[in-house]
Design an enzyme around this catalytic site. Structure first.
Site: not given
Length: 341
Positions: A55, A211, A213
């Site tokens: 990340y 994104g 939902l």
């Protein structure tokens, strides 16, 4: 915040896990703001933090390390390894050589001398699972890792790993971290039942389906393919593609259902994931404090049988509306040379 036990380890974790993928260059580059968000989550009762070496190329781990100073012993800390961390082919994967090196890098970035849950981020077809489980066992015995898990493994590889651990006397994967949302229910068919069969905890990620939902997309023109994640992964966002058109249609029906139930769409989406009996903790990945506060507000939502039945009608159980949302394609499908003589 309610707690559950992680895969028979005896480790108590919150039903929400704070995912740290959005902290760093990939999402929120402001370290101080990211630390404040992490502290707010911890103060709200979240005791489970999940990150990964990949990340933002290690930046996320560094931010988490800053945030946990003085609070480390109260937190169940999870990270992952597998994805490339450099140009050298040996700087990635699931080999003993790489994991032995990368665990030290993660410990340094996180500012700790142990990791509660160390996960293999993806399967590695070039490395025997026996090799990977062997080095993970050594890390557990050395006290650098408390438990180990897998992430986005298909059911057959979960079974193989359990079998190898039993036959070879290795520590076994105590958790699996699959993508799971109303729009991507494929894991319900085999992955979640397999995890339950072997007593594994499940940390599901992507409950808001990248994104889809959040309520952001209500019509095709709302999907901006010119920037951000949608520009990089157009196959998962372009509404002209059949799988994404199906997602857009489902989002419309789910938005109506959420409104009828007196809920926001994100709260409905996360409560759906939490309702599955295999799920131990749902990973939420806020980028801003506002996003975190909204997600925390829905942490106690419970869906009725009627609402769950209606969701099943909109997206049938075991269905991935877009196959690309499974996030793992076996080499036998991705490499044409394995299908042709």
């Amino acid at each position: 915040m309610k707690r559950r036990i992680l895969g028979g380890t005896g480790i108590s974790v919150s039903e929400y896990a704070l995912g740290a993928m959005m902290f760093g260059a990939l999402g929120n580059p402001d370290h101080d703001d990211s630390v404040r968000i992490i502290h707010r989550a911890l103060d709200a009762g979240i005791n489970f933090v999940d990150t990964a070496d990949a990340y933002s190329e290690g930046e996320s781990e560094e931010i988490v390390g800053k945030a946990l100073k003085g609070r480390r012993d109260d937190i169940v800390l999870a990270t992952k390894a597998h994805f490339p961390m450099g140009d050298d082919p040996n700087e990635g994967g699931n080999s003993r050589r790489w994991i032995t090196q990368e665990i030290e890098n993660s410990l340094r970035r996180l500012g700790t001398d142990y990791i509660d849950l160390y996960q293999i981020h993806r399967p590695d077809p070039t490395t025997d699972i026996d090799e990977t489980l062997s080095v993970l066992s050594d890390l557990v015995r050395a006290g650098k890792v408390r438990a180990v898990g897998s992430s986005t493994f298909p059911a057959e590889q979960i079974v193989e790993a359990q079998w190898v651990s039993d036959r070879r006397g290795h520590v076994r994967f105590r958790s699996e971290q699959p993508p799971y949302s109303i729009l991507a229910r494929g894991v319900e068919a085999a992955v979640l039942p397999t995890a339950r069969k072997y007593g594994m905890g499940v940390l599901s990620w992507g409950p808001l389906s990248a994104g889809w939902l959040t309520g952001r997309y209500t019509k095709a023109s709302d999907v901006d393919l010119s920037g951000g994640r949608a520009a990089v992964e157009k196959h998962k966002f372009d509404p002209a593609l059949p799988g994404n058109a199906r997602k857009l249609e489902a989002v419309g029906a789910l938005s109506e259902l959420a409104s009828d139930a007196g809920l926001s769409l994100p709260h409905l989406a996360i409560a759906f994931v939490r309702a599955h009996p295999a799920i131990t903790s749902v990973i939420i990945g806020p980028r801003t404090m506002e996003q975190l506060e909204d997600l925390l507000a829905g942490s106690e939502v419970e869906l009725s049988e009627d609402v769950l039945d209606r969701i099943d009608e909109i997206v049938p159980p075991g269905t991935d509306l877009n196959r690309d949302d499974s996030y793992y394609l076996p080499p036998a499908l991705s490499d044409k040379s394995l299908r042709r003589r």
